[in-house]
Design an enzyme around this catalytic site. Sequence first.
Site, short mmCIF file in Angstrom:
data_model
loop_
_atom_site.label_atom_id
_atom_site.label_comp_id
_atom_site.label_asym_id
_atom_site.label_seq_id
_atom_site.Cartn_x
_atom_site.Cartn_y
_atom_site.Cartn_z
N GLU A 122 3.68 -1.99 6.71
CA GLU A 122 4.56 -0.99 7.33
C GLU A 122 5.95 -0.97 6.68
OE1 GLU A 122 1.77 0.56 10.19
OE2 GLU A 122 3.64 1.27 9.30
N ARG A 141 7.02 2.56 4.80
CA ARG A 141 8.07 3.31 5.50
C ARG A 141 9.44 3.08 4.86
NH1 ARG A 141 6.50 3.91 11.88
NH2 ARG A 141 4.38 3.12 11.77
N ASP A 166 -8.57 2.91 4.82
CA ASP A 166 -8.20 4.25 4.35
C ASP A 166 -7.34 4.34 3.11
OD1 ASP A 166 -6.08 3.13 5.76
OD2 ASP A 166 -5.94 4.73 7.25
N GLU A 201 -2.76 13.14 9.59
CA GLU A 201 -3.82 13.16 8.57
C GLU A 201 -4.53 14.50 8.44
OE1 GLU A 201 -2.63 9.21 9.51
OE2 GLU A 201 -3.51 10.70 10.88
N THR A 240 1.44 6.84 1.25
CA THR A 240 0.65 7.08 2.46
C THR A 240 1.52 7.37 3.68
OG1 THR A 240 -1.36 6.29 3.58
CG2 THR A 240 0.47 4.72 3.35
#
Length: 634
Positions: free
Chosen positions: A263, A267, A396, A530, A616
Amino acid sequence: MVLLRKLPGMPGWPTALGLRLPQKFLFLLFLSGLLTLCFGALFLLPDSSRFKRLFLPRRATASTSSSSSASSSAAAAASSTRDTDLPRSPPAAAEPRHASPAAPRRLREKLRAAARPAPRARQQVQGGGGGRAESATGAAPARDTRTPFRFDYERFRRGLRHPVRGRRPGEDPETRARRMKIKEMMKFAWDNYKLYALGKNELRPLTKNGHIGNMFGGLRGATVVDALDTLYIMELEEEFQEAKKWVEKSFDLNVNGEASLFEVNIRYVGGLLATYYLTGEEVFKSKALELGEKLLPAFNTPTGIPRGVINLGSGMSWSWGWASAGSSILAEFGTLHLEFLHLSELSGNPVFAEKVMNIRKVLNRVEKPQGLYPNFLSPVTGNWVQHHVSIGGLGDSFYEYLIKSWLMSDKKDSEAKKMYDDALEAIEKHLVKKSAGGLTYIAEWRGGVLDHKMGHLACFSGGMIALGAEHAGEERKQHYMDLAAEITSTCHESYARSDTKLGPEAFRFDAGTEAMATRLSERYYILRPEVVESYMYMWRLTHDPKYRQWGWEVVKALEKHCRVEAGFSGIRDVYTTTPTHDNMQQSFFLAETLKYLYLLFCEDDVLSLDDWVFNTEAHPLPVNHTNFKASVQQ
């Protein structure tokens, strides 16, 4: 010898006063020969001899050793010291590829320096974060520290093929009006975050306060960093300056807490890197590099596979408590490649790229069951822990980063392309299924047994497959575009079949149910991006107007069911027209959901896919058109 023997009535060592004339002559002859022999031997000593430097002038020493020192120093300059604490500078071996008029001068300076006597202390170079690296040969460091690394930002901007915000030619008034509506939603979300939660990680819009959480190790301002590039692209100039000011004045990296490596990378590091590339503001680059260095200790495992949790203060790392047998998660350690390559590019420090390239080596070495990549890997042994395969959560973005690594390299990273092609072939063979009603979906695989469910997170795959299809061989291109369209259509059905026209966290294809959640724990929607991400890619690659129409349906549903007095909130049940809100405006709503919706109604040259890949978290990182756009400051 007679002169060295003790004589009667004389001291133990003969003196000239006690010798007869022939003996004096022989003694002086011997003494002069001894002195001549010792002095002449100095010229036969090695150039580095301390006795030679004691008796001979420095200039003579340098001149007699220049030829041998030149060849040895050239060899030393060509070698590169590999260490995790290397300084922020590229290895000298890369320098000839970017030859400049000053290069011969720098080489002569290195040769002259190598010709000087080396001090006895170990020669060391100081690295970022105070680390040190010692030359294995004891020679001068490969890089001249007087020529610090500098990323040539202006050259990078000239290499872009399209303006970042596009040229905005004449466009359909309805399309522009819809884009302006999405811009207004972004401003509304930001203004309420600034009013009630600035400096906290996320906004709680119902209670009008901030949320910190425990994913970011004490870091603050997740929404600020996640929103920066969206504010910039939407030309919300005042709001962007507010966010920039917070980063400059209040964004503290000296924290001590447990952080998710994944994360923090996608981010914070991704958001800071993207905003630097968009604006050229040095504060974003320096913060990204400093934070990137704090993540490096997570890689200190027997295999080099990083653990999922790291203390940003102490550097200690460990695996998630819920991860099977202390394993690392495929989607976490597999979703570092894009950001870490850019950290190396901007810093000149190869260690970031080396860490993620080593992950590839481990993955290529381990056997893949049926060609598939399970979600859990031991960072100690490098072996799979469970045979659970998912294109949704836990797996993913690993697949996403394979195709995007190839694209970001300007299609030079053939290893990434092959890994992606092989993985997609195995996925299609074992996981892609068609329901009785004709809906194509991607199931999960548990040790050979299929679980006929698809998570909202897996709905990114329509866009990913379309992106890869665009660059597939002609015989496969249309096949993969059709597959991408079918999966995107299935994800749209999961929205269309709910009462709110928003999709659940997961939907199933069993017991006569298709594209709907069958468990109460899967009925919620937390502002996820998504599905609209796939709409954006499908629009750009096909220009089929249905994707814009589907995107506009999402905008209307967000406004109707998720917009509250002080921001946007997720909902707990998409199958009721009077849903309960979860009181959380996720930072990724500003980073991803609103950005993808905005780009869906932009022209294709706004953040053009020719120039940018999205990490992502939807932070744009540039395609490397000019072979790592780095330079050395003269």
